[in-house]
Design an enzyme around this catalytic site. Structure first.
Site, PDB file in Angstrom:
ATOM      1  N   GLY A  71      44.269  45.447  45.981  1.00 57.79           N
ATOM      2  CA  GLY A  71      43.058  45.023  45.283  1.00 57.79           C
ATOM      3  C   GLY A  71      41.845  45.805  45.747  1.00 57.79           C
ATOM      4  O   GLY A  71      40.967  46.168  44.951  1.00 57.79           O
ATOM      5  N   THR A  72      41.790  46.086  47.032  1.00 61.06           N
ATOM      6  CA  THR A  72      40.677  46.846  47.595  1.00 61.06           C
ATOM      7  C   THR A  72      40.580  48.220  46.934  1.00 61.06           C
ATOM      8  O   THR A  72      39.497  48.665  46.543  1.00 61.06           O
ATOM      9  CB  THR A  72      40.880  47.014  49.128  1.00 61.06           C
ATOM     10  OG1 THR A  72      40.967  45.710  49.699  1.00 61.06           O
ATOM     11  CG2 THR A  72      39.771  47.803  49.764  1.00 61.06           C
ATOM     12  N   GLN A 179      41.494  36.913  42.972  1.00 59.31           N
ATOM     13  CA  GLN A 179      41.851  35.506  43.224  1.00 59.31           C
ATOM     14  C   GLN A 179      42.151  34.744  41.939  1.00 59.31           C
ATOM     15  O   GLN A 179      42.624  33.614  41.998  1.00 59.31           O
ATOM     16  CB  GLN A 179      40.704  34.802  43.970  1.00 59.31           C
ATOM     17  CG  GLN A 179      40.495  35.293  45.387  1.00 59.31           C
ATOM     18  CD  GLN A 179      41.616  34.881  46.345  1.00 59.31           C
ATOM     19  OE1 GLN A 179      42.375  33.956  46.087  1.00 59.31           O
ATOM     20  NE2 GLN A 179      41.723  35.591  47.453  1.00 59.31           N
ATOM     21  N   SER A 199      45.642  42.013  42.501  1.00 55.67           N
ATOM     22  CA  SER A 199      46.474  42.324  43.656  1.00 55.67           C
ATOM     23  C   SER A 199      47.705  41.425  43.673  1.00 55.67           C
ATOM     24  O   SER A 199      47.582  40.200  43.567  1.00 55.67           O
ATOM     25  CB  SER A 199      45.641  42.108  44.933  1.00 55.67           C
ATOM     26  OG  SER A 199      46.415  42.375  46.062  1.00 55.67           O
ATOM     27  N   CYS A 324      40.031  38.475  56.147  1.00 55.36           N
ATOM     28  CA  CYS A 324      39.554  39.726  56.719  1.00 55.36           C
ATOM     29  C   CYS A 324      38.459  39.480  57.753  1.00 55.36           C
ATOM     30  O   CYS A 324      38.250  40.280  58.642  1.00 55.36           O
ATOM     31  CB  CYS A 324      38.993  40.627  55.632  1.00 55.36           C
ATOM     32  SG  CYS A 324      39.804  40.423  54.069  1.00 55.36           S
TER      33      CYS A 324
HETATM   34  N1  PLP Z   1      38.948  40.898  46.300  1.00 56.31           N
HETATM   35  C1  PLP Z   1      39.114  39.600  46.575  1.00 56.31           C
HETATM   36  C2  PLP Z   1      38.288  38.583  45.841  1.00 56.31           C
HETATM   37  C3  PLP Z   1      40.040  39.187  47.535  1.00 56.31           C
HETATM   38  O1  PLP Z   1      40.188  37.893  47.806  1.00 56.31           O
HETATM   39  C4  PLP Z   1      40.802  40.171  48.216  1.00 56.31           C
HETATM   40  C5  PLP Z   1      41.743  39.790  49.285  1.00 56.31           C
HETATM   41  O2  PLP Z   1      41.567  38.813  49.982  1.00 56.31           O
HETATM   42  C6  PLP Z   1      40.614  41.518  47.877  1.00 56.31           C
HETATM   43  C7  PLP Z   1      39.661  41.851  46.916  1.00 56.31           C
HETATM   44  C8  PLP Z   1      41.396  42.605  48.514  1.00 56.31           C
HETATM   45  O3  PLP Z   1      42.711  42.625  48.034  1.00 56.31           O
HETATM   46  P1  PLP Z   1      43.845  43.395  48.858  1.00 56.31           P
HETATM   47  O4  PLP Z   1      44.196  42.509  50.012  1.00 56.31           O
HETATM   48  O5  PLP Z   1      44.987  43.557  47.912  1.00 56.31           O
HETATM   49  O6  PLP Z   1      43.268  44.698  49.263  1.00 56.31           O
END
Ligand code: PLP
Length: 386
Positions: A71-72, A179, A199, A324
């Site tokens: 997702g990042t 989410q 993600s 995180c």
């Molecule tokens: N965006 C949101 C709203 C998230 O909750 C998260 C992960 O907790 C991410 C982005 C990042 O996703 P990923 O863990 O797949 O990098």
């Protein structure tokens, strides 16, 4: 002792049916999807099917789906890509002050590169309004990025209304739906979304694989340079098994979305009603415009970290902020943005359910939480109710 996993916003368990679909791609189907021979073609078929599954779940075309590493990466690709592509039109971006750091840190980076970012403030329940977006848009605005649902407090933003304002003003709209996808209906075309991040590990898929929906006609520079994978939009040999898992997981989650969310809302509300019987607690986030699986409360006069440790000792896995940042003792930027004083923000606990959660899990968690609150408050020098 019972083991109860209530940290599904951090990550979810891989669904057995998803693992089953992935296994052949970790064993016999090992060809490189770019190869022309039979080994490669079989791998590519797996990716093609996953792309169809994602497109069906989101209501878009297969050519609009780019597989990413998480997702990042999807968030980074969207923001950096639009910034680069449209810098001659303008250098102004609008977002909110409760985004995930995947968006906030990317915005901070862009600010260092000479872009200007407006961070819209949320209200006490974590919402922004389409009117706020409208009045923040300027002639040099190139992108609005507003998360679909907040990862800490579960508040669901008015996405179609915000997208409509962006279109009216001819500005691109990105939403971080990490989410939301698999938990609430997300239809990109009907909702007017131009770019969307998701993600797999948030809806019982594998970790380390995500996707970016990028509306047809929008050509962003590639995230990485090298091979011609993902139609030249993301170089690097594909994580075939991961992508197959993402496809299987999104299909599974979205095919039962109404039933799953109804069941989760029932359990979520049972948990919320139970927590409300503890004196001096405060719900964080919107009471109704919230994710079916998210419960977030501040339990006043005690520390979230201490609550988490006590819950963990009793087999309950929860969180006091996003995974995180939970290594740090700083209060969550989301709770502070919603106007909570530091001491109340510090006492927050997030409990996030999945479709595996049972009523027994909820009742056990409530027993542990009540006992935890009593015990910690008895030790707290500042609790007036002793
Ligand atoms: N965006 C949101 C709203 C998230 O909750 C998260 C992960 O907790 C991410 C982005 C990042 O996703 P990923 O863990 O797949 O990098």
């Amino acid at each position: 002792m019972r083991n109860v996993y209530l940290d599904n916003a951090a990550t979810t368990a891989l669904a057995p049916a998803v693992l089953e679909q992935m296994l052949p791609y970790l064993t016999e189907v090992y060809g490189n999807p770019s190869s022309v021979h039979a080994y490669g073609r079989r791998a590519k078929q797996g990716i093609d099917l996953a792309r169809e599954q994602v497109a069906a779940a989101l209501g878009c075309e297969t050519g609009e789906v780019i597989f990413t590493g998480c997702g990042t990466e999807s968030d980074n690709t969207a923001l950096l890509g639009v910034a680069e592509r449209y810098k001659s039109k303008g250098r102004h971006i609008i977002t909110t002050n409760v985004e995930h750091h995947a968006v906030l840190h990317t915005c901070a980076y862009l600010e260092k590169q000479g872009y200007e970012v407006t961070y819209l403030p949320v209200d006490a329940e974590g919402l922004i309004t389409p009117e706020q977006v409208r009045s923040a848009i300027r002639s040099d605005t190139i992108l609005v990025s507003v998360m679909f649902a907040n990862n800490e407090v579960g508040t669901i933003m008015p996405i179609p209304e915000i997208a409509a304002v962006c279109h009216e003003k001819d500005v691109l709209f990105h939403t971080d739906a990490v989410q939301a996808v698999g938990h609430v209906p997300v239809r990109v075309r009907e909702m007017g979304i131009d770019l969307l991040s998701l993600s797999a590990h948030k809806f019982h898929g594998p970790k380390g694989v995500g996707a970016l929906y990028c509306r047809k006609g929008l050509r962003l520079p590639p995230h990485s340079m090298g091979g011609a994978q993902e139609q030249g939009r993301r170089a690097g040999t594909e994580n075939t098994a991961g992508i197959v898992g993402l496809g299987a997981a999104i299909e599974l989650a979205c095919s039962h979305i109404e039933q799953n969310s109804a069941k989760m809302i029932e359990l979520r509300d049972r948990l919320m009603r139970g927590i409300e019987t503890i004196p001096e607690v405060k719900l964080n986030g919107h009471p109704t415009k919230r994710l079916p699986n998210n419960v977030n409360y501040s339990i006043k006069y005690i520390e979230g970290e201490s609550i988490l440790l006590m819950l963990d000792l009793n087999g309950v896995a929860a969180s006091s902020g996003s995974a995180c940042t939970s290594g740090s003792l700083d209060p969550s930027h989301v709770l502070l943005a919603m106007g909570l004083p530091h001491e109340i923000a510090h006492g927050s606990v997030r409990l996030t359910l999945s479709d595996d959660t049972t009523q027994e899990d909820i009742d056990y968690t409530l027993d542990v939480l009540r006992a935890t609150a009593d015990r910690l408050r008895n030790m707290s020098p500042i609790y007036p109710g002793k």
